[in-house]
Design an enzyme around this catalytic site. Sequence first.
Site, PDB file in Angstrom:
ATOM      1  N   HIS A 172       0.848  -1.202   0.000  1.00  0.00           N
ATOM      2  CA  HIS A 172       0.000   0.000   0.000  1.00  0.00           C
ATOM      3  C   HIS A 172       0.885   1.253   0.000  1.00  0.00           C
ATOM      4  O   HIS A 172       0.605   2.214  -0.721  1.00  0.00           O
ATOM      5  CB  HIS A 172      -0.875   0.061   1.264  1.00  0.00           C
ATOM      6  CG  HIS A 172      -1.913  -1.009   1.382  1.00  0.00           C
ATOM      7  ND1 HIS A 172      -2.137  -1.712   2.547  1.00  0.00           N
ATOM      8  CD2 HIS A 172      -2.822  -1.487   0.494  1.00  0.00           C
ATOM      9  CE1 HIS A 172      -3.122  -2.573   2.382  1.00  0.00           C
ATOM     10  NE2 HIS A 172      -3.568  -2.460   1.142  1.00  0.00           N
ATOM     11  N   LYS A 203     -17.795  -6.651   9.535  1.00  0.00           N
ATOM     12  CA  LYS A 203     -16.755  -7.538  10.082  1.00  0.00           C
ATOM     13  C   LYS A 203     -15.855  -6.760  11.049  1.00  0.00           C
ATOM     14  O   LYS A 203     -15.579  -5.585  10.840  1.00  0.00           O
ATOM     15  CB  LYS A 203     -15.935  -8.184   8.953  1.00  0.00           C
ATOM     16  CG  LYS A 203     -15.211  -7.184   8.089  1.00  0.00           C
ATOM     17  CD  LYS A 203     -14.364  -7.857   7.021  1.00  0.00           C
ATOM     18  CE  LYS A 203     -13.602  -6.787   6.252  1.00  0.00           C
ATOM     19  NZ  LYS A 203     -12.807  -7.243   5.164  1.00  0.00           N
ATOM     20  N   ARG A 221      -1.768  -6.524  -8.086  1.00  0.00           N
ATOM     21  CA  ARG A 221      -0.563  -7.292  -7.766  1.00  0.00           C
ATOM     22  C   ARG A 221      -0.354  -8.437  -8.733  1.00  0.00           C
ATOM     23  O   ARG A 221       0.750  -8.723  -9.163  1.00  0.00           O
ATOM     24  CB  ARG A 221      -0.661  -7.872  -6.346  1.00  0.00           C
ATOM     25  CG  ARG A 221      -0.618  -6.831  -5.267  1.00  0.00           C
ATOM     26  CD  ARG A 221      -1.090  -7.371  -3.961  1.00  0.00           C
ATOM     27  NE  ARG A 221      -2.479  -7.819  -4.078  1.00  0.00           N
ATOM     28  CZ  ARG A 221      -3.251  -8.166  -3.060  1.00  0.00           C
ATOM     29  NH1 ARG A 221      -2.765  -8.164  -1.843  1.00  0.00           N
ATOM     30  NH2 ARG A 221      -4.499  -8.543  -3.253  1.00  0.00           N
ATOM     31  N   SER A 272      -3.016  -7.716   3.310  1.00  0.00           N
ATOM     32  CA  SER A 272      -3.308  -7.476   4.734  1.00  0.00           C
ATOM     33  C   SER A 272      -3.723  -8.787   5.407  1.00  0.00           C
ATOM     34  O   SER A 272      -3.335  -9.062   6.543  1.00  0.00           O
ATOM     35  CB  SER A 272      -4.434  -6.453   4.870  1.00  0.00           C
ATOM     36  OG  SER A 272      -4.047  -5.229   4.327  1.00  0.00           O
TER      37      SER A 272
END
Length: 170
Positions: A25, A49, A98, A136
């Site tokens: 990031h 969540k 990515r 993450s």
Amino acid sequence: MTTSSKPPQRIAIYPGSFDPLTSGHVDIIERGSRIFDQIVVAILGNVEKTPLFSEKERVEIIRDVFKAHANVQVETFSGLLVDYAQQKQASVLVRGLRAVSDFEYEFQMALMNRHLAPGLETVFMMPAEQYTYISSRLIKEVFTLGGEITGLVPPIVEERLRAKQKAKKK
Ligand code: PNS
């Protein structure tokens, strides 16, 4: 007579969960800050969540990492991303790509956002190769299981993760 009207600012939004911020990031934000006049890191809030880091903690972390970058802003948002982008007068959404596996989800989001806001352009940026496998989710998993994450996240994220782990053990 000459008028001294300033050219319009090119504002980009870099949205995401950033739970936590990774070196991938950071790489994308740095690249974006060199291309756009302003880049707003927009942290998605109000999700159901339970995140590892609260919205407030994520804002603090990202602001700390980019404190020397005058054109990087950090905020939270809720609701539709295109509405937030309009409110910020942004013309670009930045997303990192990515690997091919990211493509399908990103392609759907970009086209849905284009359907909702035809004037808002999604720009995909590739992080440096050494960050292409970092996410993450994997950072949280590896850290929880005792793996080494140094260099994969900024030092402040590692410190905060260790502090959380320590507090949990008490
Ligand atoms: O880091 P993430 O979790 O991949 O980021 C996803 C994010 C925040 C970009 C996406 O969930 C989003 O834009 N949410 C806001 C609600 C919205 O606009 N949904 C429609 C997207 S097409």
